[in-house]
Scaffold this active site. Structure first.
Site, PDB file in Angstrom:
ATOM      1  N   HIS A  21       0.482  -1.392   0.141  1.00 50.22           N
ATOM      2  CA  HIS A  21      -0.005  -0.324  -0.338  1.00 50.22           C
ATOM      3  C   HIS A  21       0.701   1.312  -0.251  1.00 50.22           C
ATOM      4  CE1 HIS A  21      -3.907   1.702   0.424  1.00 50.22           C
ATOM      5  NE2 HIS A  21      -3.434   2.940   0.400  1.00 50.22           N
ATOM      6  N   HIS A  23       1.310   4.728  -2.606  1.00 45.97           N
ATOM      7  CA  HIS A  23       0.830   6.196  -4.007  1.00 45.97           C
ATOM      8  C   HIS A  23       2.311   5.909  -3.901  1.00 45.97           C
ATOM      9  CE1 HIS A  23      -3.395   5.145  -3.159  1.00 45.97           C
ATOM     10  NE2 HIS A  23      -3.325   5.115  -1.962  1.00 45.97           N
ATOM     11  N   HIS A 205      -9.593   0.807  -2.592  1.00 52.47           N
ATOM     12  CA  HIS A 205      -9.645   1.160  -0.573  1.00 52.47           C
ATOM     13  C   HIS A 205     -11.048   1.159  -0.651  1.00 52.47           C
ATOM     14  CE1 HIS A 205      -6.219   3.011  -2.211  1.00 52.47           C
ATOM     15  NE2 HIS A 205      -5.676   3.839  -1.078  1.00 52.47           N
ATOM     16  N   GLU A 208     -11.917   3.086   5.770  1.00 53.98           N
ATOM     17  CA  GLU A 208     -11.210   4.199   6.328  1.00 53.98           C
ATOM     18  C   GLU A 208     -11.444   5.321   6.602  1.00 53.98           C
ATOM     19  OE1 GLU A 208      -6.996   6.604   4.745  1.00 53.98           O
ATOM     20  OE2 GLU A 208      -8.369   6.815   2.972  1.00 53.98           O
ATOM     21  N   ASP A 286       1.361   4.127   3.414  1.00 52.58           N
ATOM     22  CA  ASP A 286       0.247   5.064   2.256  1.00 52.58           C
ATOM     23  C   ASP A 286       1.168   5.955   1.345  1.00 52.58           C
ATOM     24  OD1 ASP A 286      -2.184   5.733   1.259  1.00 52.58           O
ATOM     25  OD2 ASP A 286      -3.137   6.255   3.053  1.00 52.58           O
ATOM     26  N   ASP A 287       1.020   7.102   2.505  1.00 53.98           N
ATOM     27  CA  ASP A 287       1.838   8.554   1.581  1.00 53.98           C
ATOM     28  C   ASP A 287       2.375   8.747   2.725  1.00 53.98           C
ATOM     29  OD1 ASP A 287       0.480   8.706  -1.087  1.00 53.98           O
ATOM     30  OD2 ASP A 287      -1.612   8.844   0.416  1.00 53.98           O
TER      31      ASP A 287
END
Length: 351
Positions: A21, A23, A205, A208, A286-287
């Site tokens: 996961h 991005h 996704h 969340e 994630d980021d």
């Protein structure tokens, strides 16, 4: 073999794992963002410079808009093919340093198409850059093409058809990202049907910013094999049991959940509860560009805030590999290396 009291725990950066996961723009190094912005004349807000990592809260529309705005500003510094190649090479270098033997990086080519000649040239550029980064670092890389929930479902079908064309060149999955509140999963069933027929993993996704119903749509309508985040499955035991029974992997991102206000602290992210319920988990960053931490930090949080032992952390690493699209030879090598990590004594342990 018993460890002495106070002996140092095993190095989590040396634990072989898969990262599922992550991005594309969000994987960029902060130093690279600042450097490219200066070269390209892109003004960065304080939240991406002096006040980095930014203070985010995306549980309301305004907060999500701010998060998305920062992401779009960061993406705007990527202006040449060399920038994209640099991003992927540096990301792979960072993954190698953190023990990742396999990376699946998610990209929505629509966000880059205008600058790089259209959707198809963008995908081909990303895939070529991934092959270069793989060769340079030894980290296996698969690409997940992601549709945007805030765009029309017909755009998602276009992306799904494009993704299927490149399954033999490194595209391994089809995703669905952005604000759950602005695009229901069932609207994208047609795109995921195309992806399924083409042999791609379905990795939307869900769970969340919205609760169990969002996850249920991903599971039932999109036939998800992995779910990005999915932490709010803990609120519905019957749904969680179904996730366990189907062997669906949840891509849990503790730092991201805290950064966006989904959980108050990392200890409030239900990693332990999901694990003990039998759910398969793959920790993700994630980021990192916006949340300030990479993959090893997520394992550190599992150890520090949820009491995961080294054996349990090794099992998390195995589950990340098991939920991936990594080739069988890569899986076997990483599983063997995890066994080797566990076989090594902790620092300060009695022989």
């Amino acid at each position: 073999m018993e460890a002495r009291s106070g002996s140092a725990p095993r190095d989590l950066a040396a634990l072989p794992k898969a990262h599922l996961h992550l991005h594309f723009t969000g994987s960029m190094r902060h130093s690279t963002l600042v450097e490219l912005a200066a070269e390209r004349g892109v003004h960065l807000p304080d939240a991406l410079v002096e006040d980095w990592p930014p203070h985010l809260q995306a549980t309301d529309e305004r907060g999500w808009f701010r998060f998305q705005r920062l992401y779009d500003i960061a993406r705007s510094v990527l202006q040449t093919p060399g920038d994209l190649r640099r991003l992927l090479r540096e990301t792979a270098e960072d993954e190698a340093a953190e023990g990742s033997g396999w990376l699946e990086i998610q990209v929505d080519p629509s966000g880059y198409a205008a600058r790089f000649g259209g959707l198809t040239p963008t995908v081909e550029l990303v895939l070529d850059a991934a092959r270069e980064a793989e060769a340079a670092t030894g980290v296996g890389i698969g690409v997940v093409i992601a549709a945007n929930r805030t765009r029309h479902p017909l755009d998602a079908k276009t992306l799904a058809r494009l993704a299927v064309r490149y399954t033999d060149q490194g595209v391994v999955g089809f995703g669905l990202s952005n604000d759950e509140r602005r695009g229901r999963a069932y609207d994208f069933e047609g795109a995921f049907r195309i992806a399924h027929r083409g042999g791609l993993l379905a990795v939307p996704h869900g769970g969340e910013l919205l609760g169990p119903q969002s996850i249920r749509e991903c599971l039932e309508t999109l036939e998800a094999e992995r779910i990005g985040h999915g932490v709010r499955a803990i609120e519905d035991r019957r749904l969680l049991d179904k996730i366990v029974d189907r062997g669906v992997t949840l891509e849990v991102c503790p730092s991201s959940n805290v950064g966006l206000g989904v959980a108050r602290t990392a200890a409030d992210v239900p990693v332990r509860d999901l694990f003990e319920a039998g759910a398969r988990l793959a920790l993700g960053a994630d980021d990192p560009l916006l949340f300030g931490s990479r993959l090893v930090r997520q394992y550190e949080l599992a150890r520090a805030d949820h009491g995961f032992t080294d054996e349990e952390l090794a099992e998390l690493a195995r589950q990340s590999i098991g939920g991936s699209a990594a080739p069988e030879a890569v899986r076997k090598r990483l599983f063997d290396e995890i066994d080797g990590w566990l076989a090594r004594p902790q620092a300060g342990a009695d022989a």
